[in-house]
Design a protein around this motif. Structure first.
Motif, PDB file in Angstrom:
ATOM      1  N   SER A  29       0.834  -1.200   0.000  1.00 22.19           N
ATOM      2  CA  SER A  29       0.000   0.000   0.000  1.00 22.19           C
ATOM      3  C   SER A  29       0.870   1.253   0.000  1.00 22.19           C
ATOM      4  CB  SER A  29      -0.916   0.022   1.222  1.00 22.19           C
ATOM      5  OG  SER A  29      -1.867  -1.001   1.135  1.00 22.19           O
ATOM      6  N   GLU A  30       2.078   1.111   0.550  1.00 18.34           N
ATOM      7  CA  GLU A  30       3.010   2.238   0.604  1.00 18.34           C
ATOM      8  C   GLU A  30       3.713   2.445  -0.733  1.00 18.34           C
ATOM      9  OE1 GLU A  30       5.669   1.081   3.708  1.00 18.34           O
ATOM     10  OE2 GLU A  30       4.080   1.070   5.219  1.00 18.34           O
ATOM     11  N   ARG A  31       4.190   1.319  -1.320  1.00 17.12           N
ATOM     12  CA  ARG A  31       4.927   1.375  -2.590  1.00 17.12           C
ATOM     13  C   ARG A  31       5.230  -0.038  -3.052  1.00 17.12           C
ATOM     14  NH1 ARG A  31      10.135  -0.078  -1.711  1.00 17.12           N
ATOM     15  NH2 ARG A  31      10.953   0.157   0.402  1.00 17.12           N
TER      16      ARG A  31
END
Length: 116
Positions: A29-31
């Motif tokens: 979800s972050e990267r």
């Protein structure tokens, strides 16, 4: 006859029903992450992580991109990250309610009242 939507939803949530898969989705979800980057964050054996990633791939929740010998994973949809955020919000509310109940019980015990 097609599978009812509620059954498909149940299967979808079963796919999410493993802590390692949730952690992988949180990271993604972050990267985008390479498998080697995820290993220390997820805290499981490489073979086990590979199995969990395969489950997420089969469910079409993640996609892969190969760069040299490294395999990078990313979410197939930003809505997966939104779903995790909604789950966090729901859990925060539930835990806040439980904390209030616990505080009430402790206060009642301090006053010598039997718990209701």
């Amino acid at each position: 006859m097609s599978t009812p939507l509620y059954q498909l939803k149940a299967e979808f949530f079963k796919t999410l029903g493993h802590p390692a898969r949730i952690r992988v989705l949180e990271l993604l979800s972050e990267r985008e992450h390479a498998v080697a980057e995820m290993l220390p964050e997820v805290g499981i054996e490489p073979a086990h992580l590979s199995q969990q990633l395969a489950v997420l791939r089969r469910a079409n929740l993640v996609r892969t991109r190969k760069e040299g010998s490294a395999v990078h994973y990313s979410l197939t949809s930003p809505q997966v990250a939104e779903l995790l955020l909604v789950a966090r919000t729901i859990l925060s509310g539930v835990l806040a309610g439980q904390a209030e109940l616990l505080a009430d019980l402790r206060a009642a015990q301090g006053e010598g009242k039997p718990p209701s």
